[in-house]
Design a protein around this motif. Structure first.
Motif, PDB file in Angstrom:
ATOM      1  N   PRO A 312      -4.497  -5.112  -3.396  1.00 18.67           N
ATOM      2  CA  PRO A 312      -3.249  -5.406  -2.673  1.00 18.67           C
ATOM      3  C   PRO A 312      -2.075  -5.722  -3.601  1.00 18.67           C
ATOM      4  CG  PRO A 312      -5.093  -6.524  -1.650  1.00 18.67           C
ATOM      5  CD  PRO A 312      -5.601  -5.966  -2.940  1.00 18.67           C
ATOM      6  N   ALA A 313      -2.362  -6.368  -4.739  1.00 17.87           N
ATOM      7  CA  ALA A 313      -1.287  -6.676  -5.691  1.00 17.87           C
ATOM      8  C   ALA A 313      -0.774  -5.408  -6.371  1.00 17.87           C
ATOM      9  CB  ALA A 313      -1.786  -7.671  -6.739  1.00 17.87           C
ATOM     10  N   ILE A 314      -1.673  -4.487  -6.709  1.00 21.69           N
ATOM     11  CA  ILE A 314      -1.246  -3.210  -7.290  1.00 21.69           C
ATOM     12  C   ILE A 314      -0.398  -2.448  -6.279  1.00 21.69           C
ATOM     13  CG2 ILE A 314      -2.040  -1.016  -8.254  1.00 21.69           C
ATOM     14  CD1 ILE A 314      -4.637  -2.422  -9.054  1.00 21.69           C
ATOM     15  N   TYR A 315      -0.886  -2.393  -5.057  1.00 19.40           N
ATOM     16  CA  TYR A 315      -0.197  -1.669  -3.989  1.00 19.40           C
ATOM     17  C   TYR A 315       1.198  -2.245  -3.761  1.00 19.40           C
ATOM     18  CZ  TYR A 315      -0.119   1.057   0.370  1.00 19.40           C
ATOM     19  OH  TYR A 315       0.188   1.956   1.359  1.00 19.40           O
ATOM     20  N   GLY A 316       1.276  -3.567  -3.655  1.00 21.01           N
ATOM     21  CA  GLY A 316       2.565  -4.202  -3.416  1.00 21.01           C
ATOM     22  C   GLY A 316       3.536  -4.001  -4.559  1.00 21.01           C
ATOM     23  N   THR A 317       3.049  -4.073  -5.797  1.00 21.70           N
ATOM     24  CA  THR A 317       3.914  -3.887  -6.962  1.00 21.70           C
ATOM     25  C   THR A 317       4.503  -2.486  -6.998  1.00 21.70           C
ATOM     26  OG1 THR A 317       2.584  -5.480  -8.211  1.00 21.70           O
ATOM     27  CG2 THR A 317       4.013  -4.017  -9.478  1.00 21.70           C
ATOM     28  N   VAL A 318       3.656  -1.476  -6.833  1.00 26.40           N
ATOM     29  CA  VAL A 318       4.119  -0.089  -6.899  1.00 26.40           C
ATOM     30  C   VAL A 318       5.083   0.215  -5.756  1.00 26.40           C
ATOM     31  CG1 VAL A 318       3.389   2.322  -6.779  1.00 26.40           C
ATOM     32  CG2 VAL A 318       2.057   0.693  -8.112  1.00 26.40           C
ATOM     33  N   LEU A 319       4.749  -0.231  -4.534  1.00 27.36           N
ATOM     34  CA  LEU A 319       5.609   0.042  -3.381  1.00 27.36           C
ATOM     35  C   LEU A 319       6.964  -0.642  -3.545  1.00 27.36           C
ATOM     36  CD1 LEU A 319       5.848   1.373  -0.624  1.00 27.36           C
ATOM     37  CD2 LEU A 319       4.850  -0.683   0.394  1.00 27.36           C
ATOM     38  N   LEU A 489      -1.702  -4.791   4.183  1.00 24.34           N
ATOM     39  CA  LEU A 489      -0.794  -4.054   3.313  1.00 24.34           C
ATOM     40  C   LEU A 489       0.506  -3.754   4.056  1.00 24.34           C
ATOM     41  CD1 LEU A 489      -3.324  -1.510   1.756  1.00 24.34           C
ATOM     42  CD2 LEU A 489      -2.482  -3.636   0.755  1.00 24.34           C
ATOM     43  N   PRO A 490       1.641  -3.701   3.326  1.00 28.32           N
ATOM     44  CA  PRO A 490       2.923  -3.427   3.995  1.00 28.32           C
ATOM     45  C   PRO A 490       3.086  -1.985   4.452  1.00 28.32           C
ATOM     46  CG  PRO A 490       3.228  -3.657   1.632  1.00 28.32           C
ATOM     47  CD  PRO A 490       1.805  -4.015   1.907  1.00 28.32           C
ATOM     48  N   LEU A 491       2.180  -1.113   4.055  1.00 28.65           N
ATOM     49  CA  LEU A 491       2.217   0.276   4.503  1.00 28.65           C
ATOM     50  C   LEU A 491       0.855   0.604   5.101  1.00 28.65           C
ATOM     51  CD1 LEU A 491       3.823   2.969   4.566  1.00 28.65           C
ATOM     52  CD2 LEU A 491       2.783   3.526   2.370  1.00 28.65           C
ATOM     53  N   TYR A 497       4.754   1.941  10.510  1.00 26.61           N
ATOM     54  CA  TYR A 497       4.031   2.347   9.307  1.00 26.61           C
ATOM     55  C   TYR A 497       4.486   1.594   8.055  1.00 26.61           C
ATOM     56  CZ  TYR A 497       3.250   6.030  12.711  1.00 26.61           C
ATOM     57  OH  TYR A 497       2.975   6.707  13.878  1.00 26.61           O
ATOM     58  N   LEU A 498       5.767   1.627   7.741  1.00 30.61           N
ATOM     59  CA  LEU A 498       6.277   0.853   6.605  1.00 30.61           C
ATOM     60  C   LEU A 498       6.895  -0.428   7.162  1.00 30.61           C
ATOM     61  CD1 LEU A 498       6.907   0.508   3.603  1.00 30.61           C
ATOM     62  CD2 LEU A 498       9.022   1.787   3.973  1.00 30.61           C
ATOM     63  N   HIS A 499       6.275  -1.561   6.877  1.00 35.54           N
ATOM     64  CA  HIS A 499       6.699  -2.845   7.436  1.00 35.54           C
ATOM     65  C   HIS A 499       7.543  -3.585   6.400  1.00 35.54           C
ATOM     66  CE1 HIS A 499       3.812  -2.081  10.671  1.00 35.54           C
ATOM     67  NE2 HIS A 499       2.964  -1.730   9.718  1.00 35.54           N
ATOM     68  N   LEU A 500       8.846  -3.366   6.452  1.00 35.56           N
ATOM     69  CA  LEU A 500       9.749  -3.941   5.461  1.00 35.56           C
ATOM     70  C   LEU A 500       9.878  -5.452   5.598  1.00 35.56           C
ATOM     71  CD1 LEU A 500      12.592  -1.256   5.532  1.00 35.56           C
ATOM     72  CD2 LEU A 500      10.832  -1.554   3.790  1.00 35.56           C
ATOM     73  N   ASP A 501       9.514  -5.985   6.755  1.00 42.75           N
ATOM     74  CA  ASP A 501       9.618  -7.431   6.964  1.00 42.75           C
ATOM     75  C   ASP A 501       8.389  -8.182   6.484  1.00 42.75           C
ATOM     76  OD1 ASP A 501       8.262  -6.019   9.072  1.00 42.75           O
ATOM     77  OD2 ASP A 501       8.128  -7.939  10.138  1.00 42.75           O
ATOM     78  N   GLN A 502       7.372  -7.489   6.037  1.00 49.94           N
ATOM     79  CA  GLN A 502       6.095  -8.115   5.738  1.00 49.94           C
ATOM     80  C   GLN A 502       6.057  -8.658   4.318  1.00 49.94           C
ATOM     81  OE1 GLN A 502       2.618  -6.181   7.476  1.00 49.94           O
ATOM     82  NE2 GLN A 502       1.613  -6.330   5.493  1.00 49.94           N
TER      83      GLN A 502
END
Length: 562
Positions: A312-319, A489-491, A497-502
């Protein structure tokens, strides 16, 4: 012909050698740092042999079972102050740090032991390690396997043999079965049940919105209630399926004899894997090592982030970096184009350029405070009032989230993009612009079809520098959206699908949290190195991707520059 020292100095050779030496030292330091991080981090996943020994302390002997983590020399005076007997004439003694696990039994994962007091060392092949979902590792001897409380197999010895091997093989089969059931349960909980809960919440907000608008027509309420009933029916069915899977997963358990002689019973549903490191060959250890590396990269964290993975940290960083790049590039390019191509080059323009350059030196935490006050509280609060009144008093955009974190970092890195783009625009020959205008193109067409394509490598350079700075920032993110552990995950596959508020996880914050906030410092230390190495790798991959795009653009428009 001899050259005097003054002539040699004036020739500039000393400065060439000085610069070359400085570059060489810098490269060596960078390689050394990365090597240290890699060894300390990646070495954590290797299945080290487990020691069994006798430890003498304060006139008493006890059994010590664990992995040797590190050794250090300690002054004899320090040991005497701690009540440890030290022979006369000895200035220093070696002490070893052992990972002994069994935290639910002894209360501590690690113990220090004086090396000279550790005797009768051995590495029994039947000594095993069980990685658990909770309480860390278990070290001991397998004694029995139970199914629904009924004894399936038992072995009371310490030596390797057919009986011990048969019991071990049975344990491995049952662990594999439990992990398969665990994967099914997790898929249902995070996938199907997660989607149902998300849709039920959307129905609740839709119903609340109708109430706020004073809608009296019963039809929309009836539709919402009918859909809610369908979802509840699906939810009940899934809950029944989960109950059956949990009962099946909790069927098996095993007992193990630990270092203090007591017997511990553990449910196989709580075991991630079990292995006998002292009986493993080189290829077995390599296979185990690769499985642990993959788990670290692809799984969710557990045990207060000191075990499991960091996906989740990798995913969040890249996104977050991708969103930040999408936001900062247009704004930075438009600002640079205006300053270079349209703004009157006078005192005001010079002041703006100075301000932009000074913004690049503002501490990142200041941007975080600005993002919290302006983006989160002001913009987010007004967005909630206008578009999400049904969700109040719970904030939607009026709290930290992915969008505000990306915007804050975009604001932090926009000076870099502006400066790089301006430099690229200034290097384009005036004759190119005049030639385009002479052929009948307007200024806007010249800018869009000639100037910006030729400046695109410089724009990508700015984006590369922005990525390099933003990906490692932590201080502003702590204020505008990053968290210790994000539930999802935010996506994902849930609309939109893409949760910008999360809220989301980030590698940099994960390093800070594990390194400085973890209750188990010794267990967390190797993961700090491993996560730091992974953060460097992620930033390097993002930069290499941008560099590849820049080089492609440079080759594409090289002919226009000639």
């Amino acid at each position: 012909m001899r050259i005097s020292f003054s002539e040699w100095t004036r020739s500039g050779s000393p400065w060439v050698w000085l610069n070359a030496g400085a570059v060489a030292i810098s490269v060596i330091m960078v390689i050394g740092l990365l090597g240290l991080i890699a060894v300390r981090g990646l070495g954590h996943f290797w299945p080290a042999d487990v020691l069994q020994a006798t430890y003498s302390h304060a006139g008493q002997e006890s059994v010590l079972v664990g992995e040797l983590v590190e050794s250090e020399m300690v002054p004899a005076a320090q040991l005497r102050d701690s009540g440890i007997e030290v022979p006369e004439g000895v200035d220093h003694m070696q002490r070893d740090l052992f990972k002994v696990g069994n935290r639910d039994v002894t209360g501590a994962d690690f113990v220090w032991a004086i090396d000279d007091h550790v005797t009768a060392r051995s590495y029994p092949e039947t000594l095993f390690v069980a990685e658990r979902e909770e309480w860390g590792n278990l070290y001991g001897y397998l004694r029995s396997i139970k199914q629904n409380g009924e004894l399936v197999g038992q072995y009371d010895g310490y030596d390797a043999g057919p009986e011990a091997a048969a019991l071990w093989d049975e344990l491995q089969r049952r662990i594999e079965r439990a992990r398969d059931l665990h994967a099914q349960i997790e898929s249902i909980q995070k996938g199907e049940i997660g989607a149902i809960n998300y849709e039920i919440e959307r129905l609740r907000l839709k119903e609340r919105s109708l109430e706020l608008k004073n809608v009296s027509d019963p039809a929309p309420y009836a539709d919402i209630e009918a859909r809610r009933a369908e979802l509840n029916t699906e939810y009940e069915a899934l809950q029944g399926e989960l109950l059956e899977l949990n009962q099946a997963m909790n069927r098996d358990s095993f007992t193990a004899e630990v270092a203090n002689g007591s017997t511990v019973e553990v449910q196989l549903s709580k075991v991630v894997r079990a292995f006998q490191p002292n009986a493993m060959g080189l290829f077995d250890k390599i296979g185990h090592y690769m499985a642990k590396i993959w788990e670290f990269v692809a799984d969710d964290p557990r045990e207060a982030n000191t075990e499991g993975g960091i996906f989740p940290a990798i995913y969040g960083t890249v996104l977050m970096v991708i969103l930040m790049s999408v936001m900062v590039t247009p704004f930075g390019v438009v600002a640079a184009v205006y300053l270079r191509e349209y703004a009157k080059q006078g005192f005001l323009t010079r002041v703006i350029r100075i301000a932009v350059n000074n913004l690049a030196g503002v501490p990142s935490i200041v941007y975080g405070v600005f993002g919290l006050g302006f983006f989160v509280y002001f913009l987010g609060g007004h967005i909630d009032d206008l578009f999400f009144p049904e969700a109040k008093p719970s904030p939607t955009f009026g709290t930290g989230g992915l969008m505000w974190a990306s915007l804050t970092l975009a604001l932090l890195t926009v000076p870099v993009v502006i400066v790089a783009t301006e430099e690229g625009l200034s290097r384009i020959p005036r004759a190119v612009r005049e030639g385009s205008l002479a052929l009948g193109a307007t200024k806007a067409e010249t800018l869009w079809k000639v100037v910006l394509p030729m400046a695109s490598p410089a724009i990508m350079t700015g984006v590369i520098l922005a990525i390099a700075r933003a990906a490692g920032e932590v201080a502003p993110l702590m204020l505008v959206g990053v968290v210790k552990l994000a539930p999802s995950l935010p996506l994902d596959m849930n609309y939109p699908y893409l949760h910008l508020d999360q809220k989301f996880m980030h590698l940099g914050f994960h390093i800070y949290d594990v390194g400085f906030q973890s209750p188990n410092v010794e267990a967390a230390r190797p993961l700090v190195y491993a996560t730091a190495l992974l953060l460097v790798v992620v930033i390097a991959l993002l930069n290499f991707s941008a560099i590849a795009i820049r080089n492609h653009l440079r080759e594409k428009y090289k002919a226009l520059e000639m």
